[in-house]
Design a protein around this motif. Structure first.
Motif: not given
Length: 231
Positions: A69-70, A73, A93-94, A97, A110, A113
């Motif tokens: 996930i990192d 992003r 991040t969700n 958002e 994005m 999540v």
């Protein structure tokens, strides 16, 4: 038209070439002249490399998911930079958002999540949550096949599939962190449940994207260069 796009990391950032990000940004900017866009970017080969290292040192699958996930992003932030002021400046991040960012009217980009969810699953969930008109999945092949066309020369390409047929085909897909598959089972079930028109297409050439969308503008196509998933 509101379009959600699941943009795999292997398509966008396979070799971390700045020109690749610029080329994709140009295509996205062209689409955004007429349509509102939300993109979910994957981690690709570099996410898988980090995940392999994490497994090698004993990390559990949830930790591996967070590492992937990192990376997604980071890729999202790179694409935001390539899009400039047309893009929402932060990486949601969700889901909430993402919904708030969507209200800005800018292009939203994005990454991942939650552990256990691929880029496709996040995109499919957002398509349903925010009421997308069209869900696009650019991949490294030109649609969905009966088998991996890179391995099986007898693989048959499907021009159309129903959501239910897609779910049946996805039954044997791995859910391990970093797994590489056309569409994961969770995404398939969300696509089937929501009934949102979905197209799996060749994403290797970003110029294909505006052409597909232009065809959709004229009325839902019965056929296109990819695979159309219908309710």
């Amino acid at each position: 038209m509101f379009i959600v796009m699941s943009l795999g990391g292997s398509i966008l950032a396979g070799d971390l070439d700045s020109e690749r990000f610029k080329t994709y940004a140009d295509a996205i900017l062209k689409i955004s002249e007429k349509h509102q866009l939300l993109l979910v970017v994957g981690g690709g080969v570099y996410a898988r490399k980090y995940i392999e290292v994490a497994r090698g040192i004993g990390a559990d699958e949830v930790t591996c998911d967070f590492i992937g996930i990192d990376v997604t992003r980071i890729n999202a932030k790179l694409l935001i930079s390539a899009l400039g002021k047309a893009a929402y400046p932060e990486v949601p991040t969700n889901y909430n958002e993402a919904a708030l960012a969507f209200e800005s009217g800018k292009i939203v980009v994005m990454g991942g999540v939650l552990p256990g969810q691929t880029t496709d699953a996040v995109s499919a969930a957002l398509s349903e949550y925010l009421g997308a008109d069209l869900f696009l999945i650019p991949t490294s092949v030109d649609g969905i096949y009966s088998a991996d066309p890179n391995v099986d020369k007898n693989a048959v390409k499907y021009k159309t599939l129903t959501g239910a047929e897609l779910v049946r085909m996805s039954g044997e897909t791995s859910l391990k962190a970093g797994s590489k598959s056309p569409i994961d089972p969770i995404a398939c079930k969300l696509i089937d449940r929501s009934g949102i028109r979905t197209i799996v297409l060749d994403g290797r050439d970003p110029k294909n994207l505006p052409e597909i969308i232009e065809g959709e503008e004229k009325g839902p196509q019965k056929e296109c260069s990819g695979t159309i998933i219908t309710p």
